[in-house]
Motif scaffolding. Structure first.
Motif, PDB file in Angstrom:
ATOM      1  N   TYR A 240       0.841  -1.203   0.000  1.00  0.00           N
ATOM      2  CA  TYR A 240       0.000   0.000   0.000  1.00  0.00           C
ATOM      3  C   TYR A 240       0.877   1.255   0.000  1.00  0.00           C
ATOM      4  O   TYR A 240       0.659   2.192  -0.777  1.00  0.00           O
ATOM      5  N   LEU A 264      -1.377  -6.693  -3.894  1.00  0.00           N
ATOM      6  CA  LEU A 264      -2.734  -6.435  -3.408  1.00  0.00           C
ATOM      7  C   LEU A 264      -2.827  -5.077  -2.715  1.00  0.00           C
ATOM      8  O   LEU A 264      -3.727  -4.279  -2.981  1.00  0.00           O
ATOM      9  N   HIS A 268      -4.780  -1.576  -3.908  1.00  0.00           N
ATOM     10  CA  HIS A 268      -5.626  -0.849  -2.969  1.00  0.00           C
ATOM     11  C   HIS A 268      -5.280   0.638  -2.958  1.00  0.00           C
ATOM     12  O   HIS A 268      -6.151   1.516  -3.057  1.00  0.00           O
ATOM     13  N   ARG A 271      -6.255   2.391  -6.149  1.00  0.00           N
ATOM     14  CA  ARG A 271      -7.708   2.591  -6.171  1.00  0.00           C
ATOM     15  C   ARG A 271      -8.064   3.820  -5.342  1.00  0.00           C
ATOM     16  O   ARG A 271      -8.813   4.694  -5.769  1.00  0.00           O
ATOM     17  N   PHE A 295      -8.228 -10.729  -7.305  1.00  0.00           N
ATOM     18  CA  PHE A 295      -7.936  -9.353  -6.929  1.00  0.00           C
ATOM     19  C   PHE A 295      -8.739  -8.418  -7.842  1.00  0.00           C
ATOM     20  O   PHE A 295      -9.347  -8.856  -8.824  1.00  0.00           O
ATOM     21  N   ALA A 296      -8.696  -7.130  -7.512  1.00  0.00           N
ATOM     22  CA  ALA A 296      -9.414  -6.151  -8.329  1.00  0.00           C
ATOM     23  C   ALA A 296      -8.403  -5.207  -8.981  1.00  0.00           C
ATOM     24  O   ALA A 296      -7.951  -4.277  -8.336  1.00  0.00           O
TER      25      ALA A 296
END
Lengths: 356, 356
Positions: A240, A264, A268, A271, A295-296
């Motif tokens: 992050y 990941l 985040h 985003r 995951f996105a």
DNA sequence: GCCGCCTGAACGTTGTTGGGA
DNA sequence: TTCCCAACAACGTTCAGGCGG
């Protein structure tokens, strides 16, 4: 017919104690020595006798005492496994598969696990394993120092480690981390990226170093600018943090991240910062843990075959144990197995760079 | 002064063999028996003698042979650990902590791991551990059948399992799954939800069953409608499938998912279907694996203390081993430890339901 | 007579002979 | 002979006794 002077184990009053060879021998009407030969599959036992002994063994639920066997044969038939570090997907998988292979090969594995690396604790663990007379020691830990410490203890048994760099005193089994990194870069370059950043794991981890090296090499081979890598701690949180930093970097169009967990966290952060993946920025991970496909967006990543790694480890141990054991004839010239290359799994987190 | 007839271990020509008690005794000028007493911390050894022996031990790098010790004392000082199932975050963590606790308590743990549950393989593993004379057997596997199989084998040692339902022949250590499920429902009800669905794990897993039970109870206690749970396989893919199903269900405003991995897949499916979390639908997970805090959105979930679980397991084993061992005076009345409750971690995946 | 130490015998296997069908 | 099997001695500890100071 029954041996007289020997049958001592006379099942006392209280506990039904574990039967011994003598009990089996008495029941089968042979000497304990014959029982031993049957157990060890020696040739010169008459078929009828063998059957009778087997029957007696079954009737009494006899199992030989490993302690007595170890003492007399001077072989423990056991292996030591040290697991140092967080119980992540990779090491856990490799350890599982190693255990399974060792079990299949008839070895007992006595495992000691520690969450963090402390030199003295690690040394102590090695010594304890040696005191237990394990026939080989296996170490699964990504940290360079752990491998060095274990390799530096003077043990009289083979030491095998999962390690992507050579370390003295240690036989190795590895996955080709640099090749994986190169594949990541090639994939991105193929999509048209030129500004490819790297979020690395801690440099005290061999894998992290190797991935940096592979990334650098591939970038250089394409004549691309190599910005200093951002270093994280493998965990999502540090991913992050890296993402926050990268979101502010307008020039980067792609990031190769040292592992999926950090990727990941990075996704985040992007985003949160309003940067779209893969439209604004492409992301590649490493490991292909089970979560990565969801995951996105679903993560493009490099799959490591941890299962094969665990099996390779046991194979090497087996060769090492077989080699020098025969005699001095075999020069024990067993080679470390060739590292396997990770395979690229393309998903939705990578795409051509945005048009400038 | 030197014992004559005994000192046999005369270090032959070839390999420098491991020193024995006799070597130590000879060097210290005492009998082997005195060395033994020093090693075992017996009282009646003069301080000066003790020091001399310690010195000899250090000089020779002597370590007692566990095989010989096991044979003479009839105690192996080893524990068996069976790990059956995928190397997920929970079991891996619990196993690590158990190993660590066992190590600290002076036990060796011989571990056998298997990826999937097969009755015969499991029974075989138990038998092999018993044949190795482990003093207790520990099983970490969420599947009911695994625990039943292990509990059904006639072993003469304590069997301890991580299990959230009682099983005959097995002592238990557990986390209160139903309490966790209730907490999830309470949280959602507190936010105003009334249509709360459940995506369960496979019912052959005890934890899955318990979570369903807790969810049902809590729903009932609020007089809420209980729709049939959707059953998945713990993995992200099955969470995705459940998500597809739920996206089509216009009445649901919240989902309690059996674990974080499925919750991840579910979030993915909802995203693909254009349903927003938590605006349209709230989601609660279970486990709090390291990734959960970085899902999209960060996942509200129930944290299980797997580390404590592992330690509790070893504690129970230790009590069991200490209890009946002393004599028949102790009725071996050791209770299984009370299950710990998971703790609710509130993140961004839950919110009040959309206004109807 | 009490401490401090030693001698002798298990513990349950595996090698190594040598002797019996 | 050619097999098969029995007796004996390790392997390295711990556990009962016993015997000196």
């Amino acid at each position: 017919m029954a041996t007289d002077a020997s049958g001592s184990a006379g099942t006392a009053a209280g506990e039904a104690s574990v039967p011994t060879m003598f009990d089996v021998a008495r029941l089968a009407g042979v000497s304990h020595q014959t029982v031993s030969r049957v157990l060890n599959g020696r040739a010169d036992v008459a078929e009828a006798t063998r059957a009778r002994v087997q029957q007696a063994i079954a009737d009494l639920h006899y199992t030989p005492s490993p302690a007595a066997r170890a003492m007399a044969s001077r072989r423990s038939r056991s292996l030591g496994l040290i697991l140092a570090g967080r119980p992540d997907y990779g090491p856990s998988s490799a350890a599982l598969e190693f255990n399974q292979a060792a079990y299949a090969a008839g070895y007992t594995v006595s495992q000691v696990s520690m969450r963090s690396l402390q030199r003295s604790a690690l040394r102590e663990a090695v010594r304890r394993l040696v005191a237990q007379r394990v026939e080989a020691i296996v170490l699964i830990s990504g940290e360079r120092e752990a491998v060095e410490v274990v390799g530096s203890v003077d043990v009289r048994v083979p030491v095998v480690a999962v390690a992507s760099e050579p370390v003295s005193g240690v036989r190795r089994v590895a996955i080709d981390q640099a090749a994986g990194a190169r594949a990541a870069v090639e994939h991105l370059v193929g999509l048209g990226h030129r500004e490819i950043r790297h979020v690395a794991g801690p440099h005290r981890w061999m894998d992290a170093t190797e991935r940096v090296r592979g990334w650098r090499e591939a970038m250089a081979s394409h004549g691309l600018r190599v910005a200093p890598p951002i270093e994280g701690e493998w965990l999502p949180d540090s991913g992050y943090a890296a993402g926050v930093e990268l979101a502010a970097d307008a020039t980067a169009t792609a990031v190769f991240v040292g592992n999926d967990q950090m990727a990941l966290g990075l996704l985040h952060a992007l985003r949160d910062a309003g940067r779209r993946v893969p439209d604004d920025l492409s992301v590649v991970g490493f490991d292909d843990e089970p979560e990565a496909a969801h995951f996105a967006p679903p993560l493009t990543t490099l799959r490591q075959d941890f299962d094969a790694l665990g099996r390779d480890t046991m194979s090497l141990v087996a060769e090492l144990l077989a080699g020098p054991g025969a005699s001095a004839s075999q020069p024990a010239s067993v080679d470390d197995p060739a590292p396997r290359a990770p395979s690229l799994i393309v998903r939705a987190s990578t795409a051509p760079p945005p048009r400038a």
